[in-house]
Design a protein around this motif. Structure first.
Motif, PDB file in Angstrom:
ATOM      1  N   MET A  79       3.062  68.325  49.367  1.00  0.00           N
ATOM      2  CA  MET A  79       2.460  69.201  48.361  1.00  0.00           C
ATOM      3  C   MET A  79       1.083  69.629  48.857  1.00  0.00           C
ATOM      4  O   MET A  79       0.312  68.798  49.318  1.00  0.00           O
TER       5      MET A  79
ATOM      6  N   ASP B  88       1.892  63.812  40.006  1.00  0.00           N
ATOM      7  CA  ASP B  88       3.351  63.678  40.012  1.00  0.00           C
ATOM      8  C   ASP B  88       3.770  62.280  40.457  1.00  0.00           C
ATOM      9  O   ASP B  88       4.703  61.699  39.902  1.00  0.00           O
TER      10      ASP B  88
ATOM     11  N   ILE C 117       5.992  59.506  38.400  1.00  0.00           N
ATOM     12  CA  ILE C 117       7.243  58.981  38.942  1.00  0.00           C
ATOM     13  C   ILE C 117       7.251  57.446  38.876  1.00  0.00           C
ATOM     14  O   ILE C 117       8.206  56.832  38.407  1.00  0.00           O
TER      15      ILE C 117
ATOM     16  N   MET D 210       7.568  65.225  45.655  1.00  0.00           N
ATOM     17  CA  MET D 210       6.747  65.086  44.452  1.00  0.00           C
ATOM     18  C   MET D 210       5.882  63.828  44.491  1.00  0.00           C
ATOM     19  O   MET D 210       4.938  63.693  43.718  1.00  0.00           O
TER      20      MET D 210
ATOM     21  N   TYR E  60      14.402  61.733  39.816  1.00  0.00           N
ATOM     22  CA  TYR E  60      13.438  62.017  38.749  1.00  0.00           C
ATOM     23  C   TYR E  60      13.651  63.423  38.210  1.00  0.00           C
ATOM     24  O   TYR E  60      13.645  64.391  38.968  1.00  0.00           O
ATOM     25  N   LEU E  61      13.845  63.500  36.885  1.00  0.00           N
ATOM     26  CA  LEU E  61      14.001  64.794  36.247  1.00  0.00           C
ATOM     27  C   LEU E  61      12.674  65.128  35.577  1.00  0.00           C
ATOM     28  O   LEU E  61      12.170  64.323  34.792  1.00  0.00           O
ATOM     29  N   GLY E  62      12.120  66.267  35.895  1.00  0.00           N
ATOM     30  CA  GLY E  62      10.804  66.604  35.360  1.00  0.00           C
ATOM     31  C   GLY E  62      10.738  67.988  34.768  1.00  0.00           C
ATOM     32  O   GLY E  62      11.497  68.890  35.134  1.00  0.00           O
TER      33      GLY E  62
ATOM     34  N   SER F  63       7.723  70.990  33.547  1.00  0.00           N
ATOM     35  CA  SER F  63       6.308  71.356  33.556  1.00  0.00           C
ATOM     36  C   SER F  63       5.983  72.169  32.308  1.00  0.00           C
ATOM     37  O   SER F  63       6.776  72.994  31.854  1.00  0.00           O
TER      38      SER F  63
ATOM     39  N   ALA G  58      13.101  70.572  36.884  1.00  0.00           N
ATOM     40  CA  ALA G  58      13.562  70.373  38.256  1.00  0.00           C
ATOM     41  C   ALA G  58      14.003  68.930  38.439  1.00  0.00           C
ATOM     42  O   ALA G  58      13.613  68.043  37.670  1.00  0.00           O
ATOM     43  N   TYR G  59      14.832  68.711  39.489  1.00  0.00           N
ATOM     44  CA  TYR G  59      15.289  67.364  39.799  1.00  0.00           C
ATOM     45  C   TYR G  59      14.914  66.993  41.230  1.00  0.00           C
ATOM     46  O   TYR G  59      15.234  67.714  42.183  1.00  0.00           O
TER      47      TYR G  59
ATOM     48  N   ILE H 152       9.011  74.808  43.989  1.00  0.00           N
ATOM     49  CA  ILE H 152       8.790  73.386  44.294  1.00  0.00           C
ATOM     50  C   ILE H 152       9.983  72.736  45.006  1.00  0.00           C
ATOM     51  O   ILE H 152       9.926  71.563  45.371  1.00  0.00           O
TER      52      ILE H 152
ATOM     53  N   LEU I 150      -1.166  73.143  37.839  1.00  0.00           N
ATOM     54  CA  LEU I 150       0.186  73.149  38.392  1.00  0.00           C
ATOM     55  C   LEU I 150       0.259  74.104  39.585  1.00  0.00           C
ATOM     56  O   LEU I 150      -0.535  75.033  39.691  1.00  0.00           O
TER      57      LEU I 150
ATOM     58  N   PHE J 269      -3.449  68.851  34.734  1.00  0.00           N
ATOM     59  CA  PHE J 269      -3.898  69.232  36.085  1.00  0.00           C
ATOM     60  C   PHE J 269      -3.381  70.626  36.397  1.00  0.00           C
ATOM     61  O   PHE J 269      -2.531  71.151  35.685  1.00  0.00           O
TER      62      PHE J 269
ATOM     63  N   VAL K 282      12.321  67.752  45.750  1.00  0.00           N
ATOM     64  CA  VAL K 282      13.046  68.481  44.700  1.00  0.00           C
ATOM     65  C   VAL K 282      14.270  69.142  45.324  1.00  0.00           C
ATOM     66  O   VAL K 282      14.163  69.850  46.335  1.00  0.00           O
TER      67      VAL K 282
HETATM   68  N1  WA2 Z   1       6.769  70.984  38.416  1.00  0.00           N
HETATM   69  C1  WA2 Z   1       6.278  72.251  38.408  1.00  0.00           C
HETATM   70  N2  WA2 Z   1       5.077  72.595  38.889  1.00  0.00           N
HETATM   71  C2  WA2 Z   1       4.316  71.609  39.410  1.00  0.00           C
HETATM   72  C3  WA2 Z   1       4.759  70.275  39.439  1.00  0.00           C
HETATM   73  C4  WA2 Z   1       6.032  69.975  38.919  1.00  0.00           C
HETATM   74  N3  WA2 Z   1       6.512  68.702  38.932  1.00  0.00           N
HETATM   75  N4  WA2 Z   1       3.768  69.539  40.012  1.00  0.00           N
HETATM   76  C5  WA2 Z   1       2.754  70.400  40.316  1.00  0.00           C
HETATM   77  N5  WA2 Z   1       3.073  71.648  39.963  1.00  0.00           N
HETATM   78  C6  WA2 Z   1      10.599  67.201  39.525  1.00  0.00           C
HETATM   79  O1  WA2 Z   1       8.754  64.358  38.040  1.00  0.00           O
HETATM   80  C7  WA2 Z   1       9.701  65.027  38.802  1.00  0.00           C
HETATM   81  C8  WA2 Z   1       7.849  68.365  38.540  1.00  0.00           C
HETATM   82  C9  WA2 Z   1       8.158  66.958  38.977  1.00  0.00           C
HETATM   83  C10 WA2 Z   1       9.574  66.521  38.653  1.00  0.00           C
END
Ligand code: WA2
Length: 281
Positions: free
Chosen positions: A101, A150, A154, A144, A206-208, A210, A77-78, A139, A171, A169, A129
């Motif tokens: 959150m 998170d 970041i 975030m 931030y590109l993340g 999980s 996700a972004y 999300i 999710l 942790f 996001v």
């Molecule tokens: N992505 C999916 N499930 C989650 C979560 C997460 N973070 N946090 C808690 N549950 C878009 O660092 C940026 C993804 C965070 C990115």
């Protein structure tokens, strides 16, 4: 048990454990590289074009079709960096409010429809996001920076310019422990040796990704027909006196043990794999 048998048994355990640790580490590294490439994709086609050349539909399709490139991840996700002064304009443009959150007991108390989430309280800045792979669409619109793990990721990602990992942790919408990998996206071409301050100033998002560790490690180990032979645990050992079991049963057996090192590319986090035979000789 004679000496020769004992030595062979020890070597077998070492080899099996090292092989599994190497596989896990390699797959993690492969997916980390592709998450890095996605951060560059967003930089080029979202921030580098006016208007942006990527919307949710494009990002959703592209990330789904390239998910084979990111083994062990459950979604990417972004999140956009939004200073408080631009919150109102941002929310008007997107047609939704930035959400906070929810904590674990909130998740238990209500169903977790994003429509039911509370708006984020006032902060200096937010990281909502805006683009997601379909698998983590729950999300979208969540800030975030309002989640402890998170947020730490970041802050560390943008100051360092490196891919960074959270501690394990729970999710959102998952019953397992997982980790999040984050890369910062910057607005200009930064020097390799830019200072943390310069990096923080030019951060735009931030590109993340999980990682749902139990289900994904299970899938990986399943490919090797070894389940009858050894028990595998994966630990976060960043805090040596309080190691976190990320995968595998609670350790009870005190039989022959082998520990293989694991390097997931973030020097601030330590991991290891611990292997045991299921059966005593
Ligand atoms: N992505 C999916 N499930 C989650 C979560 C997460 N973070 N946090 C808690 N549950 C878009 O660092 C940026 C993804 C965070 C990115």
């Amino acid at each position: 048990l004679n000496e020769g048998t004992r030595i062979r048994r020890t070597e077998t355990l070492e080899n099996m454990c090292d092989e599994r640790a190497r596989m896990l580490q390699d797959q993690f590294n492969v997916s980390m590289n592709h998450v890095h490439a996605l951060a560059i994709l967003v930089s080029t086609f979202y921030h580098g074009k006016e208007p942006p050349a990527i919307d949710q539909k494009t990002f959703g399709e592209y990330t789904e079709r390239t998910s084979f490139e990111r083994p062990l991840t459950s979604g990417v996700a972004y999140a956009l960096r939004v200073p408080h002064s631009e919150r109102e304009k941002f929310e008007k443009e997107h047609g939704w409010t930035i959400k906070k959150m929810e904590t674990e007991d909130q998740t238990l108390a209500q169903d977790c429809d994003p429509e039911n989430l509370d708006p984020s309280p006032i902060q200096d800045e937010y990281a909502p996001v805006i683009l997601s792979q379909e698998t983590v669409s729950h999300i979208v619109s969540i800030d975030m920076m309002s989640g402890k793990e998170d947020r730490e990721n970041i802050l560390r990602a943008r100051a360092s310019g490196k891919g960074v990992l959270t501690s394990p942790f729970k999710l959102l919408k998952s019953n397992h422990l997982g980790v999040v990998l984050t890369f910062a996206v910057y607005n200009a071409h930064l020097h390799q040796d830019a200072t943390p301050e310069q990096r923080i100033k030019s951060t735009v998002g931030y590109l993340g990704a999980s990682y749902d560790v139990p289900s994904l490690v299970e899938k990986l180990l399943h490919q090797l027909a070894s389940k009858q032979t050894i028990v595998v645990n994966v630990y976060d050992t960043t805090n040596v006196s309080a190691a976190i079991n990320m995968f595998g049963p609670n350790e009870t057996d005190t039989g022959l043990l082998h520990i293989s090192s694991l390097d997931f590319g973030d020097p601030a986090r330590k991991h290891e794999m611990r292997c045991r035979f299921k059966q005593r000789p």
